[in-house]
Design a protein around this motif. Sequence first.
Motif, PDB file in Angstrom:
ATOM      1  N   MET A   1       0.862  -1.168   0.000  1.00  0.00           N
ATOM      2  CA  MET A   1       0.000   0.000   0.000  1.00  0.00           C
ATOM      3  C   MET A   1       0.906   1.227   0.000  1.00  0.00           C
ATOM      4  O   MET A   1       1.820   1.328   0.801  1.00  0.00           O
ATOM      5  CB  MET A   1      -0.900  -0.011   1.225  1.00  0.00           C
ATOM      6  N   VAL A   2       0.623   2.174  -0.882  1.00  0.00           N
ATOM      7  CA  VAL A   2       1.388   3.414  -0.996  1.00  0.00           C
ATOM      8  C   VAL A   2       0.493   4.567  -0.556  1.00  0.00           C
ATOM      9  O   VAL A   2      -0.656   4.663  -0.989  1.00  0.00           O
ATOM     10  CB  VAL A   2       1.847   3.648  -2.456  1.00  0.00           C
ATOM     11  N   LEU A   3       1.003   5.429   0.303  1.00  0.00           N
ATOM     12  CA  LEU A   3       0.282   6.618   0.750  1.00  0.00           C
ATOM     13  C   LEU A   3       0.990   7.846   0.206  1.00  0.00           C
ATOM     14  O   LEU A   3       2.189   8.016   0.404  1.00  0.00           O
ATOM     15  CB  LEU A   3       0.238   6.692   2.279  1.00  0.00           C
ATOM     16  N   ASP A   4       0.246   8.700  -0.498  1.00  0.00           N
ATOM     17  CA  ASP A   4       0.787   9.966  -0.984  1.00  0.00           C
ATOM     18  C   ASP A   4      -0.094  11.091  -0.449  1.00  0.00           C
ATOM     19  O   ASP A   4      -1.189  11.317  -0.952  1.00  0.00           O
ATOM     20  CB  ASP A   4       0.813   9.991  -2.508  1.00  0.00           C
ATOM     21  N   PRO A   5       0.353  11.811   0.590  1.00  0.00           N
ATOM     22  CA  PRO A   5      -0.468  12.861   1.190  1.00  0.00           C
ATOM     23  C   PRO A   5      -0.526  14.145   0.368  1.00  0.00           C
ATOM     24  O   PRO A   5      -1.278  15.046   0.709  1.00  0.00           O
ATOM     25  CB  PRO A   5       0.202  13.102   2.546  1.00  0.00           C
ATOM     26  N   PHE A   6       0.252  14.239  -0.702  1.00  0.00           N
ATOM     27  CA  PHE A   6       0.229  15.391  -1.607  1.00  0.00           C
ATOM     28  C   PHE A   6       0.121  14.841  -3.031  1.00  0.00           C
ATOM     29  O   PHE A   6       1.057  14.920  -3.821  1.00  0.00           O
ATOM     30  CB  PHE A   6       1.493  16.241  -1.430  1.00  0.00           C
ATOM     31  N   PHE A   7      -1.040  14.305  -3.362  1.00  0.00           N
ATOM     32  CA  PHE A   7      -1.235  13.478  -4.551  1.00  0.00           C
ATOM     33  C   PHE A   7      -1.069  14.220  -5.866  1.00  0.00           C
ATOM     34  O   PHE A   7      -0.648  13.647  -6.858  1.00  0.00           O
ATOM     35  CB  PHE A   7      -2.618  12.829  -4.477  1.00  0.00           C
ATOM     36  N   GLY A   8      -1.415  15.488  -5.908  1.00  0.00           N
ATOM     37  CA  GLY A   8      -1.233  16.283  -7.130  1.00  0.00           C
ATOM     38  C   GLY A   8      -1.896  15.656  -8.335  1.00  0.00           C
ATOM     39  O   GLY A   8      -3.077  15.317  -8.306  1.00  0.00           O
ATOM     40  N   ALA A   9      -1.127  15.488  -9.410  1.00  0.00           N
ATOM     41  CA  ALA A   9      -1.658  14.970 -10.669  1.00  0.00           C
ATOM     42  C   ALA A   9      -1.773  13.447 -10.687  1.00  0.00           C
ATOM     43  O   ALA A   9      -2.184  12.877 -11.690  1.00  0.00           O
ATOM     44  CB  ALA A   9      -0.784  15.439 -11.829  1.00  0.00           C
ATOM     45  N   GLY A  10      -1.415  12.790  -9.611  1.00  0.00           N
ATOM     46  CA  GLY A  10      -1.608  11.347  -9.503  1.00  0.00           C
ATOM     47  C   GLY A  10      -0.463  10.496 -10.002  1.00  0.00           C
ATOM     48  O   GLY A  10      -0.627   9.289 -10.198  1.00  0.00           O
ATOM     49  N   THR A  11       0.712  11.074 -10.191  1.00  0.00           N
ATOM     50  CA  THR A  11       1.851  10.311 -10.697  1.00  0.00           C
ATOM     51  C   THR A  11       2.191   9.126  -9.800  1.00  0.00           C
ATOM     52  O   THR A  11       2.489   8.030 -10.293  1.00  0.00           O
ATOM     53  CB  THR A  11       3.081  11.230 -10.850  1.00  0.00           C
ATOM     54  N   THR A  12       2.113   9.309  -8.500  1.00  0.00           N
ATOM     55  CA  THR A  12       2.395   8.201  -7.580  1.00  0.00           C
ATOM     56  C   THR A  12       1.372   7.085  -7.754  1.00  0.00           C
ATOM     57  O   THR A  12       1.721   5.902  -7.721  1.00  0.00           O
ATOM     58  CB  THR A  12       2.392   8.699  -6.120  1.00  0.00           C
ATOM     59  N   GLY A  13       0.114   7.432  -7.955  1.00  0.00           N
ATOM     60  CA  GLY A  13      -0.919   6.423  -8.188  1.00  0.00           C
ATOM     61  C   GLY A  13      -0.682   5.645  -9.465  1.00  0.00           C
ATOM     62  O   GLY A  13      -0.839   4.424  -9.498  1.00  0.00           O
ATOM     63  N   VAL A  14      -0.292   6.353 -10.523  1.00  0.00           N
ATOM     64  CA  VAL A  14       0.009   5.698 -11.794  1.00  0.00           C
ATOM     65  C   VAL A  14       1.174   4.724 -11.615  1.00  0.00           C
ATOM     66  O   VAL A  14       1.125   3.586 -12.086  1.00  0.00           O
ATOM     67  CB  VAL A  14       0.327   6.746 -12.883  1.00  0.00           C
ATOM     68  N   ALA A  15       2.226   5.165 -10.920  1.00  0.00           N
ATOM     69  CA  ALA A  15       3.391   4.301 -10.688  1.00  0.00           C
ATOM     70  C   ALA A  15       3.008   3.095  -9.830  1.00  0.00           C
ATOM     71  O   ALA A  15       3.446   1.975 -10.105  1.00  0.00           O
ATOM     72  CB  ALA A  15       4.506   5.097 -10.021  1.00  0.00           C
ATOM     73  N   ALA A  16       2.189   3.313  -8.805  1.00  0.00           N
ATOM     74  CA  ALA A  16       1.770   2.213  -7.935  1.00  0.00           C
ATOM     75  C   ALA A  16       0.997   1.162  -8.725  1.00  0.00           C
ATOM     76  O   ALA A  16       1.257  -0.036  -8.600  1.00  0.00           O
ATOM     77  CB  ALA A  16       0.935   2.741  -6.775  1.00  0.00           C
ATOM     78  N   VAL A  17       0.063   1.606  -9.539  1.00  0.00           N
ATOM     79  CA  VAL A  17      -0.735   0.673 -10.348  1.00  0.00           C
ATOM     80  C   VAL A  17       0.159  -0.088 -11.317  1.00  0.00           C
ATOM     81  O   VAL A  17      -0.016  -1.289 -11.526  1.00  0.00           O
ATOM     82  CB  VAL A  17      -1.853   1.438 -11.093  1.00  0.00           C
ATOM     83  N   SER A  18       1.154   0.581 -11.876  1.00  0.00           N
ATOM     84  CA  SER A  18       2.013  -0.070 -12.877  1.00  0.00           C
ATOM     85  C   SER A  18       2.849  -1.205 -12.290  1.00  0.00           C
ATOM     86  O   SER A  18       3.285  -2.089 -13.036  1.00  0.00           O
ATOM     87  CB  SER A  18       2.923   0.958 -13.549  1.00  0.00           C
ATOM     88  N   VAL A  19       3.073  -1.194 -10.977  1.00  0.00           N
ATOM     89  CA  VAL A  19       3.827  -2.285 -10.338  1.00  0.00           C
ATOM     90  C   VAL A  19       2.939  -3.165  -9.463  1.00  0.00           C
ATOM     91  O   VAL A  19       3.429  -3.936  -8.638  1.00  0.00           O
ATOM     92  CB  VAL A  19       5.033  -1.747  -9.523  1.00  0.00           C
ATOM     93  N   GLY A  20       1.618  -3.029  -9.641  1.00  0.00           N
ATOM     94  CA  GLY A  20       0.680  -3.907  -8.957  1.00  0.00           C
ATOM     95  C   GLY A  20       0.396  -3.556  -7.508  1.00  0.00           C
ATOM     96  O   GLY A  20      -0.024  -4.429  -6.749  1.00  0.00           O
TER      97      GLY A  20
END
Length: 51
Positions: A1-20
Amino acid sequence: MVLDPFFGAGTTGVAAVSVGREYIGIELNPDYVTLASERLGLFAGDFIERM
């Protein structure tokens, strides 16, 4: 599980999804919520209305 408290444009979410991984993104600016939701294929209206 990845937590990003300053999500912005969602780059962290995209990266998290790309590695499952799952993610939680926190963003206060509705413009960024919309942008991140579009990038991740989510419906931003559900999130913006709750703010």
